[in-house]
Design a protein around this motif. Sequence first.
Motif, PDB file in Angstrom:
ATOM      1  N   PRO A 254       0.827  -1.206   0.000  1.00  0.00           N
ATOM      2  CA  PRO A 254       0.000   0.000   0.000  1.00  0.00           C
ATOM      3  C   PRO A 254       0.858   1.252   0.000  1.00  0.00           C
ATOM      4  CG  PRO A 254       0.082  -0.938   2.182  1.00  0.00           C
ATOM      5  CD  PRO A 254       0.815  -1.880   1.300  1.00  0.00           C
ATOM      6  N   GLY A 255       0.300   2.339  -0.509  1.00  0.00           N
ATOM      7  CA  GLY A 255       1.037   3.593  -0.560  1.00  0.00           C
ATOM      8  C   GLY A 255       0.317   4.689   0.180  1.00  0.00           C
ATOM      9  N   LYS A 256       0.822   5.908   0.034  1.00  0.00           N
ATOM     10  CA  LYS A 256       0.218   6.999   0.808  1.00  0.00           C
ATOM     11  C   LYS A 256      -1.159   7.364   0.294  1.00  0.00           C
ATOM     12  CE  LYS A 256       2.404  10.581  -1.907  1.00  0.00           C
ATOM     13  NZ  LYS A 256       3.065  11.868  -1.934  1.00  0.00           N
ATOM     14  N   HIS A 257      -1.538   6.867  -0.895  1.00  0.00           N
ATOM     15  CA  HIS A 257      -2.881   7.127  -1.392  1.00  0.00           C
ATOM     16  C   HIS A 257      -3.869   6.046  -0.991  1.00  0.00           C
ATOM     17  CE1 HIS A 257      -2.115  10.693  -3.698  1.00  0.00           C
ATOM     18  NE2 HIS A 257      -1.016  10.133  -4.177  1.00  0.00           N
ATOM     19  N   THR A 258      -3.360   4.947  -0.434  1.00  0.00           N
ATOM     20  CA  THR A 258      -4.258   3.861  -0.037  1.00  0.00           C
ATOM     21  C   THR A 258      -4.980   4.202   1.259  1.00  0.00           C
ATOM     22  OG1 THR A 258      -2.583   2.391  -0.931  1.00  0.00           O
ATOM     23  CG2 THR A 258      -4.360   1.376   0.298  1.00  0.00           C
ATOM     24  N   PHE A 259      -4.213   4.708   2.229  1.00  0.00           N
ATOM     25  CA  PHE A 259      -4.764   4.834   3.571  1.00  0.00           C
ATOM     26  C   PHE A 259      -5.838   5.896   3.740  1.00  0.00           C
ATOM     27  CE2 PHE A 259      -0.859   2.428   4.406  1.00  0.00           C
ATOM     28  CZ  PHE A 259      -1.469   1.331   5.003  1.00  0.00           C
ATOM     29  N   PRO A 260      -5.731   7.079   3.096  1.00  0.00           N
ATOM     30  CA  PRO A 260      -6.827   8.030   3.291  1.00  0.00           C
ATOM     31  C   PRO A 260      -8.192   7.430   2.930  1.00  0.00           C
ATOM     32  CG  PRO A 260      -4.997   9.131   2.265  1.00  0.00           C
ATOM     33  CD  PRO A 260      -4.635   7.686   2.340  1.00  0.00           C
ATOM     34  N   PHE A 261      -8.236   6.630   1.864  1.00  0.00           N
ATOM     35  CA  PHE A 261      -9.516   6.043   1.457  1.00  0.00           C
ATOM     36  C   PHE A 261      -9.932   4.924   2.401  1.00  0.00           C
ATOM     37  CE2 PHE A 261      -7.482   7.275  -2.695  1.00  0.00           C
ATOM     38  CZ  PHE A 261      -8.144   8.478  -2.763  1.00  0.00           C
ATOM     39  N   LEU A 262      -8.966   4.128   2.775  1.00  0.00           N
ATOM     40  CA  LEU A 262      -9.255   3.033   3.692  1.00  0.00           C
ATOM     41  C   LEU A 262      -9.776   3.596   5.021  1.00  0.00           C
ATOM     42  CD1 LEU A 262      -9.049   0.024   3.821  1.00  0.00           C
ATOM     43  CD2 LEU A 262      -6.773   0.246   4.751  1.00  0.00           C
ATOM     44  N   LEU A 263      -9.160   4.689   5.451  1.00  0.00           N
ATOM     45  CA  LEU A 263      -9.568   5.299   6.712  1.00  0.00           C
ATOM     46  C   LEU A 263     -10.941   5.943   6.598  1.00  0.00           C
ATOM     47  CD1 LEU A 263      -6.128   6.647   7.766  1.00  0.00           C
ATOM     48  CD2 LEU A 263      -7.547   5.117   9.113  1.00  0.00           C
ATOM     49  N   LYS A 264     -11.276   6.375   5.393  1.00  0.00           N
ATOM     50  CA  LYS A 264     -12.616   6.922   5.198  1.00  0.00           C
ATOM     51  C   LYS A 264     -13.661   5.853   5.495  1.00  0.00           C
ATOM     52  CE  LYS A 264     -15.418   9.351   1.847  1.00  0.00           C
ATOM     53  NZ  LYS A 264     -15.601   9.626   0.424  1.00  0.00           N
ATOM     54  N   SER A 265     -13.386   4.639   5.032  1.00  0.00           N
ATOM     55  CA  SER A 265     -14.352   3.578   5.306  1.00  0.00           C
ATOM     56  C   SER A 265     -14.359   3.242   6.788  1.00  0.00           C
ATOM     57  CB  SER A 265     -14.063   2.353   4.450  1.00  0.00           C
ATOM     58  OG  SER A 265     -13.038   1.608   5.006  1.00  0.00           O
ATOM     59  N   CYS A 266     -13.201   3.330   7.439  1.00  0.00           N
ATOM     60  CA  CYS A 266     -13.189   3.115   8.892  1.00  0.00           C
ATOM     61  C   CYS A 266     -14.045   4.152   9.598  1.00  0.00           C
ATOM     62  CB  CYS A 266     -11.772   3.214   9.450  1.00  0.00           C
ATOM     63  SG  CYS A 266     -10.723   1.874   8.959  1.00  0.00           S
ATOM     64  N   SER A 267     -13.990   5.416   9.108  1.00  0.00           N
ATOM     65  CA  SER A 267     -14.816   6.434   9.774  1.00  0.00           C
ATOM     66  C   SER A 267     -16.290   6.163   9.576  1.00  0.00           C
ATOM     67  CB  SER A 267     -14.521   7.847   9.290  1.00  0.00           C
ATOM     68  OG  SER A 267     -13.313   7.960   8.683  1.00  0.00           O
ATOM     69  N   SER A 268     -16.677   5.660   8.396  1.00  0.00           N
ATOM     70  CA  SER A 268     -18.123   5.453   8.254  1.00  0.00           C
ATOM     71  C   SER A 268     -18.589   4.195   8.976  1.00  0.00           C
ATOM     72  CB  SER A 268     -18.555   5.440   6.787  1.00  0.00           C
ATOM     73  OG  SER A 268     -17.498   5.220   5.938  1.00  0.00           O
ATOM     74  N   VAL A 269     -17.702   3.206   9.104  1.00  0.00           N
ATOM     75  CA  VAL A 269     -18.093   2.011   9.842  1.00  0.00           C
ATOM     76  C   VAL A 269     -18.053   2.270  11.349  1.00  0.00           C
ATOM     77  CG1 VAL A 269     -17.446  -0.383  10.294  1.00  0.00           C
ATOM     78  CG2 VAL A 269     -17.326   0.494   8.003  1.00  0.00           C
ATOM     79  N   ARG A 270     -17.223   3.202  11.757  1.00  0.00           N
ATOM     80  CA  ARG A 270     -17.046   3.579  13.172  1.00  0.00           C
ATOM     81  C   ARG A 270     -16.640   2.387  14.029  1.00  0.00           C
ATOM     82  NH1 ARG A 270     -20.860   8.635  14.331  1.00  0.00           N
ATOM     83  NH2 ARG A 270     -20.848   9.415  12.236  1.00  0.00           N
ATOM     84  N   SER A 271     -15.681   1.635  13.528  1.00  0.00           N
ATOM     85  CA  SER A 271     -15.251   0.487  14.293  1.00  0.00           C
ATOM     86  C   SER A 271     -13.835   0.723  14.802  1.00  0.00           C
ATOM     87  CB  SER A 271     -15.299  -0.757  13.409  1.00  0.00           C
ATOM     88  OG  SER A 271     -14.230  -1.607  13.700  1.00  0.00           O
ATOM     89  N   LEU A 272     -13.717   0.724  16.115  1.00  0.00           N
ATOM     90  CA  LEU A 272     -12.416   0.980  16.728  1.00  0.00           C
ATOM     91  C   LEU A 272     -11.412  -0.097  16.355  1.00  0.00           C
ATOM     92  CD1 LEU A 272     -10.860   2.777  18.558  1.00  0.00           C
ATOM     93  CD2 LEU A 272     -11.694   1.490  20.507  1.00  0.00           C
ATOM     94  N   LYS A 273     -11.929  -1.337  16.232  1.00  0.00           N
ATOM     95  CA  LYS A 273     -11.051  -2.457  15.897  1.00  0.00           C
ATOM     96  C   LYS A 273     -10.363  -2.213  14.557  1.00  0.00           C
ATOM     97  CE  LYS A 273     -11.855  -7.144  15.146  1.00  0.00           C
ATOM     98  NZ  LYS A 273     -12.924  -8.154  15.033  1.00  0.00           N
ATOM     99  N   PHE A 274     -11.171  -1.824  13.564  1.00  0.00           N
ATOM    100  CA  PHE A 274     -10.603  -1.552  12.249  1.00  0.00           C
ATOM    101  C   PHE A 274      -9.615  -0.397  12.303  1.00  0.00           C
ATOM    102  CE2 PHE A 274     -14.444  -3.538   9.999  1.00  0.00           C
ATOM    103  CZ  PHE A 274     -13.745  -4.705   9.795  1.00  0.00           C
TER     104      PHE A 274
END
Length: 480
Positions: free
Chosen positions: A129-149
Motif C-alpha cells: 500500500p502507498g500513501k494514497h491507499t490509507f486516506p480512502f481506507l480510513l474513510k471507510s473506517c470512519s463510516s463504519v465507526r469500528s475501533l477495531k478496524f
Amino acid sequence: MLAPKPVFFNKCTIGYLYRLRTYASPPPRPPPQLSLLADKCTSMDQLKQVHAQMVVSARVHDNFAASRLLSFCALSECGDLSYALRIFQSTREPNGFMWNTLIRAQASGPNPCKAIFLYMKMRRLGVVPGKHTFPFLLKSCSSVRSLKFCRQVHTQVLKFGLDLDLHVFNGLLKSYSLSGCLDDARCMFDVFPERNLSVWTTMVCGYAQNFRSDEALVLFDQMVAEEYEPNGAIPTMASVLSACAQSGCLELGKKIHAFMKEKGIEMGVILGTALVNMYAKNGAISMAWSLFDSLHEKNIATWNAMICGLATHGHGEEALSLFRKLQKEHVMPNDITFVGVLSACCHVGFVECGREIFQSMERVYGIEPKIEHYGCMVDLLGKGGELLEAEELIKKMVWKADVVILGALLAGCRKHGSCEIAERVVKEILVLEPHNHMVHVVLSNIYAEAGRWDDVLRLRKVMKRRNVKRTPGWSIVDDV
DNA sequence: CTAGGGTTAG
C-alpha cells in the motif's frame, strides 16, 4: 496464351520488403492513445467503446489505460461499479493505483466494509500500500465507526512508515474521533509535528460530532488565533456547521455565525446553505427562514436544506409551499429535493399531492425515482390506507425490495388493520431476514387488533417453536 | 504518467 510473368522479388529487394509491409502484414494504423481516449469518456457507452478497442487491439493488459477506464467506472457519477469490478478481475496484475481506486470507490459506496476486505485481499497478494491507499481506507473506517478496524489500519500505517503523511494522519484523526476515541485523537493531534487547516477542522468537527461543543469552541478559538486565513476558513466553517447540524450544537453554530459577521467573511452559497441547514436542523426555523430570505445567492442545496428542515420539523405544508415557490422561480429541483418534498407529504398525509409530485418527477423533470423515493411513496400510501397501491408500487420497482421499504408497508398494514397484505409482507421479510422475529410480533399485533385470536394463538405456537423470547412488543398479545 | 478534505437526504 502467355501467362503473366510473375514478378520475382529477391528477399533483399526493396520491392519485397514493401510488399511485405503493404500486403502480408496487417495495415499498420497508428494505435489510438487509449489512455487519452479513456480520459475523455463522459458516459458508460463511450467507455465501453474504448474498452472494446482495447480488446480487439489485444491491449487489455495495458495497465495504464485500464486504470483510467477503471477510475471512470468506479468513481464517476455516471459510472458503474460492477463494470469496474469486471475490468479489475480481467486484469492480470492490477497495480497499486487500481487497488486504490477500487478501495476508494467502495469506501464511499453503500457498503464501506467492502473497502476493508479489499485491502486485506490486496495485502494477501503482496501488493504494497502507498500513501494514497490509507486516506480512502480510513474513510471507510470512519463510516463504519469500528475501533477495531481503526487500530488495525493504524498498525499498518506504522508498518509502512506513512504515519507522518498529513493526509493519512488526518484520516486517522477522523476515524478515531468517530469511533469513540476522541481523546486519543486529541493526544495524537497534540504531539504531531505538523498541522494544517484540514487537520484543525477534523479536530474541531470531532468535538462537535461527539456533542462536546464547549471544547469544540475552545479549539476553534485556538485555531483562529494560531492560523487564520480567510480563504481557508470557508471549508472549515462549512464542515463545522455541518457537524453542528448533525449533533444539535445550536450554540456553537450561533457562535460561528457571529464570528463570520465579526470577521466580515462573505456569505457565499456554501456557508449560507450550511447555516440555513444548521438552524433548520436544530429547529430554529424562524432564524433559518430569515437567513434563507436574506441570501442573494442560492442554489438547489440551499432550497433543499430549507425544504428538508421544514419537513423534518413537522412544517409539511410550509415545505410544500416552498416547493411551489421553487417551481414558480424555475429552479431545477434534484433527487434530494423530492426526498424532502415527499417526506413532507408523508408528515401531513397529503396522498394525492404526493402521488402527483412522484409522477411529475420523471415526466416533468426527467429525474428517475430512486429507491428512497419509492420508500417515501410506500410510506405515504401505507399511512393513507392505499395498501394495495403501495404493494403494486413495490412490485413495479426495478430493485429488490429491502427490509426498510417492506417495513414501511407493514406499518401501514398495522395502521389500517389489513391482515392479508401484512401476511404477504411478513413472508417476504422472512425470506430476506429469516431470523427477524419482530415481524411475527407485529403480525400477531395486527391479528389481535382485528380480533382474530385463533391466528394469534397459531402464531404464538410458531414463535414458541422458533424459541422467540418475550419482548415489550408482546403487550397486546398478552391481553388475549 | 493517474489520485486525497467544503453545503443539501437516507
